[in-house]
Design an enzyme around this catalytic site. Structure first.
Site, PDB file in Angstrom:
ATOM      1  N   LYS A 125       0.861  -1.191   0.000  1.00 35.90           N
ATOM      2  CA  LYS A 125       0.000   0.000   0.000  1.00 35.90           C
ATOM      3  C   LYS A 125       0.889   1.229   0.000  1.00 35.90           C
ATOM      4  O   LYS A 125       2.040   1.191   0.458  1.00 35.90           O
ATOM      5  CB  LYS A 125      -0.910   0.011   1.234  1.00 35.90           C
ATOM      6  CG  LYS A 125      -2.187   0.804   1.062  1.00 35.90           C
ATOM      7  CD  LYS A 125      -3.196   0.087   0.179  1.00 35.90           C
ATOM      8  CE  LYS A 125      -4.501   0.882   0.053  1.00 35.90           C
ATOM      9  NZ  LYS A 125      -5.501   0.156  -0.734  1.00 35.90           N
ATOM     10  N   ASP A 165      -6.765   4.505  -5.141  1.00 35.83           N
ATOM     11  CA  ASP A 165      -7.484   4.364  -3.875  1.00 35.83           C
ATOM     12  C   ASP A 165      -8.172   5.716  -3.663  1.00 35.83           C
ATOM     13  O   ASP A 165      -8.358   6.474  -4.616  1.00 35.83           O
ATOM     14  CB  ASP A 165      -6.523   4.004  -2.737  1.00 35.83           C
ATOM     15  CG  ASP A 165      -7.236   3.517  -1.474  1.00 35.83           C
ATOM     16  OD1 ASP A 165      -7.625   2.347  -1.433  1.00 35.83           O
ATOM     17  OD2 ASP A 165      -7.424   4.319  -0.530  1.00 35.83           O
TER      18      ASP A 165
END
Length: 443
Positions: A125, A165
């Site tokens: 991430k 995201d």
């Protein structure tokens, strides 16, 4: 003290001031305890100790120049958590709330989510505390190019494949990909969520929302229920929320509420998705403008969306948005099922309320895996220099989500906790990763 308890205690001690990361590690290790503690080979090989420690943490500054000629500086992150089953895979988040703790929390969750998809992708991430809201296209481009100038040396099609995201949509992915292509002098599947004109996949925009509903539909059907005639409340109003609402509507449900960070709308007649798409995707405006399209709808500032009576709740906004009191309100109002379209949007206390009251609860690592699953399909298409039609990608996505449900259901039953899909998802995701770690030795 048990093996999992020792690892959890050490992880919290060694990572102070990271509450979000503590939350993710606590939730996963606590549910894994009976399974992991009964297998001494895991402790001997240090499986959990290695799992909670990222393989690599990259932190960097991101300098850029705004439209007034002023130099601005943001923080950039990429946490490469686990590559044991494939290249690191996980989104980039651009939002003022981004911190190392949040990125580690999201990256740790991503390991298990990616494992559940059945695709050969590891967990990672990244992101920045940069806020694209209110910025001009030139400012967003300047930031993205600076961000990628550093990130490009740490990623690659077979190493680490970021995606979008929160705050990173089609515009941002385009700027990031363009800078990577320029610096690396190569093209390919180094980013997913790309535009269709340069290697993107059909269904990627809809994937997380569609996938959420596919899994929830399978869960409901296995319990002799359906979406047909049900009232649905969805938080958020981005891609996940919009396309979850669309697919739920196609299955006969009525979606009556959506939200953004400013407040929420309630439309008793059912949300007009064309209006929402124009507001959010075209005008990039606030959800409160919905009342300009539907005067009978009600807009409420702030939180409170979970007080609306519904049969099915789909939190699709952000982490920890649904509290214990919110969960109690949903239960009181007769909610029968909750599916997490965001990453851990329910607090641990809220999750306990749902499980205790026999609400069908699908955790995010399973329920919102459709996005990363379709990203993996995009990677496959890029590798083969092919583009599959919408129907084929959608079919593959549905198969993946049904398979995820089957796996978490089976794992929950094997653990003696039928219908506890939190336990099922954690065990099912962990087993594949742990077996790969044992097979590859201490690395």
């Amino acid at each position: 003290m048990s093996y999992t308890a020792k690892v959890l205690e050490r992880a919290i001690k060694n990572n102070p001031n990271e509450p979000e990361f503590h939350q993710a590690v606590t939730e996963i290790l606590t549910t894994l305890a009976p399974y992991a503690d009964s297998r001494p080979q895991y402790e001997k090989a240090g499986i959990l100790e290695r799992l909670v420690e990222p393989e690599r943490v990259i932190m960097f500054r991101v300098p850029w120049v705004d439209d007034n000629g002023m130099t601005r500086v943001n923080k950039g992150y990429r946490v490469q958590f686990s590559s044991v089953i494939g290249p690191y895979k996980g989104g980039l988040r651009f939002h003022p709330s981004v911190s190392l703790s949040i990125i580690k929390f999201l990256g740790f969750e991503q390991i298990f989510k990616n494992s559940l998809t059945g695709q050969p992708i590891g967990g990672g991430k990244g992101g920045s505390d940069f806020d694209p809201k209110g910025k001009s296209d030139r400012e967003v481009m300047a930031f993205c190019q600076s961000f990628m100038t550093e990130l490009c040396r740490h990623i690659g099609a077979d190493t680490d494949v970021p995606a979008g995201d929160i705050g990173v949509g089609a515009r941002e992915i385009g700027f990031l990909y363009g800078q990577y292509r320029r610096l690396a002098n190569t093209v390919g599947g180094v980013l997913t969520g790309k535009g269709l004109s340069y290697g993107g996949s059909l269904v990627r925009t809809e994937a997380t929302g569609y996938g959420l509903v596919y899994l929830m539909d399978e869960m409901l059907r296995r319990h002799n229920k359906t979406f047909e005639g049900k009232t649905v409340v969805i938080s958020g109003s981005g891609n996940v929320a919009i396309y979850a609402a669309q697919k739920a509507g196609e299955l006969g449900a009525k979606v009556v509420a959506l939200s953004d960070s400013g407040g929420y709308i309630y439309d008793a007649e059912g949300i007009d998705l064309d209006a929402v798409k124009e507001i959010k995707e075209v005008n990039r405006a606030r959800i409160g403008q919905y009342t300009n399209y539907r005067p009978n709808a009600v807009y409420t500032k702030g939180s409170g969306i979970w007080n609306i009576k519904c049969d099915i709740a789909l939190p699709c906004a952000t982490q920890n948005e649904l509290s214990e009191s919110d969960a109690e309100a949903l239960v009181k109002n007769g909610c029968i099922a909750v599916g997490e379209g965001a990453n851990m949007p329910s607090t641990l206390e809220a999750t306990e309320v749902f499980l205790r009251n026999k609400v069908l609860f699908a955790p995010g690592k399973a329920a919102n895996a459709g996005g990363v699953a379709t990203s993996a399909l995009e990677m496959s298409q890029n590798s083969m220099r092919m583009a599959w039609p919408f129907e084929e990608v959608d079919r593959k996505l549905k198969e993946i989500m049904v398979n995820i449900y089957n796996n978490i259901d089976e794992a929950a039953k094997e653990a003696g906790q039928e219908d506890n899909f939190v336990v099922g998802a954690n065990i099912a995701g962990f087993k594949k990763v742990a077996e790969a770690m044992l097979a590859q030795g201490v690395v």
